[in-house]
Write an enzyme that holds these catalytic residues in place. Structure first.
Site, PDB file in Angstrom:
ATOM      1  N   GLY A 249       9.596  58.389 -14.827  1.00 50.70           N
ATOM      2  CA  GLY A 249      10.010  57.590 -13.678  1.00 50.70           C
ATOM      3  C   GLY A 249      11.456  57.144 -13.692  1.00 50.70           C
ATOM      4  O   GLY A 249      11.883  56.404 -12.805  1.00 50.70           O
ATOM      5  N   GLY A 293      10.618  63.607 -15.803  1.00 54.38           N
ATOM      6  CA  GLY A 293      10.629  64.869 -15.066  1.00 54.38           C
ATOM      7  C   GLY A 293      11.926  64.987 -14.292  1.00 54.38           C
ATOM      8  O   GLY A 293      12.830  65.756 -14.618  1.00 54.38           O
ATOM      9  N   ARG A 331      11.696  66.164   1.072  1.00 57.72           N
ATOM     10  CA  ARG A 331      11.832  64.781   0.605  1.00 57.72           C
ATOM     11  C   ARG A 331      12.387  63.828   1.663  1.00 57.72           C
ATOM     12  O   ARG A 331      12.117  62.649   1.624  1.00 57.72           O
ATOM     13  CB  ARG A 331      12.616  64.717  -0.713  1.00 57.72           C
ATOM     14  CG  ARG A 331      11.849  65.415  -1.858  1.00 57.72           C
ATOM     15  CD  ARG A 331      12.421  65.144  -3.231  1.00 57.72           C
ATOM     16  NE  ARG A 331      12.202  63.782  -3.659  1.00 57.72           N
ATOM     17  CZ  ARG A 331      13.083  62.815  -3.619  1.00 57.72           C
ATOM     18  NH1 ARG A 331      14.313  63.067  -3.191  1.00 57.72           N
ATOM     19  NH2 ARG A 331      12.783  61.607  -4.018  1.00 57.72           N
ATOM     20  N   TYR A 335       9.931  60.879   2.249  1.00 56.30           N
ATOM     21  CA  TYR A 335      10.359  59.580   1.695  1.00 56.30           C
ATOM     22  C   TYR A 335      11.628  59.042   2.350  1.00 56.30           C
ATOM     23  O   TYR A 335      12.177  58.048   1.887  1.00 56.30           O
ATOM     24  CB  TYR A 335      10.662  59.703   0.185  1.00 56.30           C
ATOM     25  CG  TYR A 335       9.676  60.531  -0.598  1.00 56.30           C
ATOM     26  CD1 TYR A 335       8.370  60.090  -0.780  1.00 56.30           C
ATOM     27  CD2 TYR A 335      10.055  61.738  -1.170  1.00 56.30           C
ATOM     28  CE1 TYR A 335       7.468  60.855  -1.505  1.00 56.30           C
ATOM     29  CE2 TYR A 335       9.154  62.505  -1.897  1.00 56.30           C
ATOM     30  CZ  TYR A 335       7.865  62.062  -2.052  1.00 56.30           C
ATOM     31  OH  TYR A 335       6.979  62.815  -2.761  1.00 56.30           O
ATOM     32  N   CYS A 362      10.248  73.787  13.421  1.00 56.84           N
ATOM     33  CA  CYS A 362       9.929  73.233  14.724  1.00 56.84           C
ATOM     34  C   CYS A 362       9.373  71.841  14.546  1.00 56.84           C
ATOM     35  O   CYS A 362       8.161  71.615  14.675  1.00 56.84           O
ATOM     36  CB  CYS A 362       8.939  74.125  15.430  1.00 56.84           C
ATOM     37  SG  CYS A 362       9.661  75.733  15.689  1.00 56.84           S
TER      38      CYS A 362
HETATM   39  N1  LLP Z   1       4.209  61.067 -15.767  1.00 55.81           N
HETATM   40  C1  LLP Z   1       3.320  60.900 -14.782  1.00 55.81           C
HETATM   41  C2  LLP Z   1       1.944  60.559 -15.124  1.00 55.81           C
HETATM   42  C3  LLP Z   1       3.704  61.050 -13.440  1.00 55.81           C
HETATM   43  O1  LLP Z   1       2.810  60.870 -12.481  1.00 55.81           O
HETATM   44  C4  LLP Z   1       5.040  61.397 -13.135  1.00 55.81           C
HETATM   45  C5  LLP Z   1       5.472  61.569 -11.754  1.00 55.81           C
HETATM   46  C6  LLP Z   1       5.942  61.578 -14.201  1.00 55.81           C
HETATM   47  C7  LLP Z   1       5.494  61.402 -15.491  1.00 55.81           C
HETATM   48  C8  LLP Z   1       7.368  61.966 -13.993  1.00 55.81           C
HETATM   49  O2  LLP Z   1       8.077  61.058 -13.217  1.00 55.81           O
HETATM   50  P1  LLP Z   1       9.659  61.278 -13.019  1.00 55.81           P
HETATM   51  O3  LLP Z   1      10.320  61.084 -14.343  1.00 55.81           O
HETATM   52  O4  LLP Z   1       9.845  62.664 -12.510  1.00 55.81           O
HETATM   53  O5  LLP Z   1      10.013  60.263 -12.000  1.00 55.81           O
HETATM   54  N2  LLP Z   1       7.322  63.751  -5.369  1.00 55.81           N
HETATM   55  C9  LLP Z   1       8.011  62.504  -5.631  1.00 55.81           C
HETATM   56  C10 LLP Z   1       7.849  62.083  -7.060  1.00 55.81           C
HETATM   57  C11 LLP Z   1       6.421  61.922  -7.498  1.00 55.81           C
HETATM   58  C12 LLP Z   1       6.304  61.568  -8.940  1.00 55.81           C
HETATM   59  C13 LLP Z   1       4.910  61.687  -9.376  1.00 55.81           C
HETATM   60  N3  LLP Z   1       4.686  61.412 -10.762  1.00 55.81           N
HETATM   61  C14 LLP Z   1       9.477  62.655  -5.241  1.00 55.81           C
HETATM   62  O6  LLP Z   1       9.869  63.715  -4.778  1.00 55.81           O
HETATM   63  O7  LLP Z   1      10.234  61.710  -5.384  1.00 55.81           O
END
Ligand code: LLP
Length: 432
Positions: A249, A293, A331, A335, A362
């Site tokens: 996150g 991530g 995105r 969002y 479209c």
């Molecule tokens: N661990 C778990 C259990 C998660 O659900 C997530 C992301 C991560 C790690 C990695 O989070 P990061 O470091 O990438 O923030 N589609 C959305 C983001 C959804 C994230 C879901 N879970 C976007 O485009 O912002």
């Protein structure tokens, strides 16, 4: 976040990434095109690992959250950089295994893994499951018995970190579909259940409080709750789970207003919170894991489009239409996300044009960047959108039957195709 200096200019002022001309790449691979700066990805992996090891010693790991960009090309890089990975579906698991990733370093997430997915994980010998609910624990116990294995599980816990007091999208509070709540005793009950099932080893506790977070404090609060739970489990069951996984996150800068906490500082703050919690609750320092991530792949990605038209609507706004849009980057639509963009041929020149970069679908909401500041562009120009490495390709769709763009990895003056452009034939291959 410290930027990695691989975005440079050629003699004419055109954008180069890792020493490769973006215009050249567009000519060779076509547009829209996803580019990934491989060394920037590796650099992020190394920084996380170094920070974790410096703060926690050898009993820690960094697990890449596959969902940010799940393609085969990622896994050899993760393996070489000493990362683990987590997957959230059979398809992500398949991708990691197809790329030869060590199953022992895979953790399986998800709030509703199917029986087939759980079985696939067990048969593949993955390192562990992050169990989300009671039914999953029982299903895993059955599979463990069937295969004569003891399965490692961690519990996904909602630590109850209050989203109202912190401005981020929270997945860690009680009103979330993910995991067992701490507050209402569900998490402790799940630990009791897991502890009583002979084919499960209650290895860890896991939380993930949200994504694109710029504060360290919520992580500290979450760590405190998780360690309190760990101590309660130790007291009641005689043994604490070994691993504390604090999730991912960690935010990145999409625009100048975003101020991410440098990875080193974020990890140092986590370490302080863990140390404090261990002291407070009388625990040995557990094995600690994190799951970034976005912050590993996001800043390393650039999407290249070709401008098709420029519409100046007097007194309203200027629309620059590009040859992609919400199918390759949903995105904004999802969002209201913002990005920085630039004309590839003069990417560092003054940005004297305000325009909304629109896609070709479209749908009026099909925008890539609303009210972007860019260099003046016209039909045929290449337009780059930055920080698209995470949750772009992985969330791409075929809306309007638009084939998904290719992904090209760049490193030290070389480029290689990581994912081919989809073809029209592929679009209909499953149609009967
Ligand atoms: N661990 C778990 C259990 C998660 O659900 C997530 C992301 C991560 C790690 C990695 O989070 P990061 O470091 O990438 O923030 N589609 C959305 C983001 C959804 C994230 C879901 N879970 C976007 O485009 O912002």
């Amino acid at each position: 976040m410290e930027t990695y200096q691989s975005f440079t200019s050629n003699d004419q002022g055109g954008l180069q990434i890792a020493g490769v001309d973006v215009a050249q790449l567009a000519k060779e691979y076509g547009t829209p095109l996803y580019l990934t700066d491989e060394d920037q990805v590796r650099h992020a992996c190394r920084r996380y690992r170094a920070a974790m090891e410096q703060n926690f010693g050898p009993r820690c790991h960094v697990s890449y959250a596959s969902k940010a960009l799940c393609i085969k090309a990622m896994y050899p890089i993760l393996a070489q950089e000493g990362l683990w990975a987590d997957v959230v579906s059979g398809g992500e698991l398949y991708t990691a295994l197809a790329a030869g990733f060590d199953p022992a370093k895979l953790q399986f997430h998800g709030n509703n893994k199917t029986e087939a997915e759980l079985r696939y994980g067990v048969e593949s010998g993955i390192g562990g499951f992050i169990a989300d609910n009671r039914e999953e624990l029982l299903a895993l116990e059955q599979l463990g018995a069937e295969y004569g294995k003891t399965l490692r599980v961690s519990l996904r816990v909602k630590p109850g970190v209050d989203a109202h007091t912190h401005e981020f999208i929270s997945t860690g509070n009680i009103d979330s579909k993910f995991g067992f709540s701490y507050e209402n005793g569900e998490a402790m009950a799940a630990a009791r259940l897991a502890g009583s099932l002979p084919h499960l080893e209650l290895w860890g506790l896991h939380c993930h409080i949200g994504s694109q977070i710029f504060l360290t404090e919520p992580y500290g609060l979450a760590a405190d709750v998780m360690l309190r739970l760990m101590a309660q489990i130790k007291e009641e069951l005689g043994q604490a789970p070994q691993c504390l996984n604090l999730g991912g996150g960690f935010g990145i800068a999409y625009g100048p207003e975003d101020r991410p906490v440098p990875m080193e500082e974020m990890v140092a703050q986590l370490a302080k919170a863990v140390e404090r919690g261990c002291r407070k609750y009388g625990l040995e320092q557990p094995y600690v894991a994190i799951e970034p991530g976005r912050s590993i792949v996001g800043p390393a990605g650039v999407t290249v489009y070709t401008v098709g038209s420029v519409k100046h609507i007097a007194g309203v706004r200027t629309y620059v239409a590009v040859d992609g849009g919400m199918p390759d980057n949903p995105r904004y639509a999802l969002y209201g996300a913002t990005y920085q963009a630039a004309r590839a041929a003069s990417w560092q020149a003054p940005k004297t044009m305000e325009a909304t970069i629109a896609g070709k679908c479209c749908e009026s909401g099909d925008l890539v960047v609303k009210d972007a500041q860019i260099q003046p562009v016209e039909k045929g120009d290449l337009l780059c959108v930055f920080s698209t490495g995470a949750y772009n390709y992985s969330m791409a769709s075929n809306y309007n039957r638009i084939p998904r763009p290719p992904v090209v990895f760049l490193r030290q003056g070389k480029h290689r195709l990581a994912v081919r452009r989809e073809t029209y034939e592929q679009l209909v291959q499953n149609d009967l």
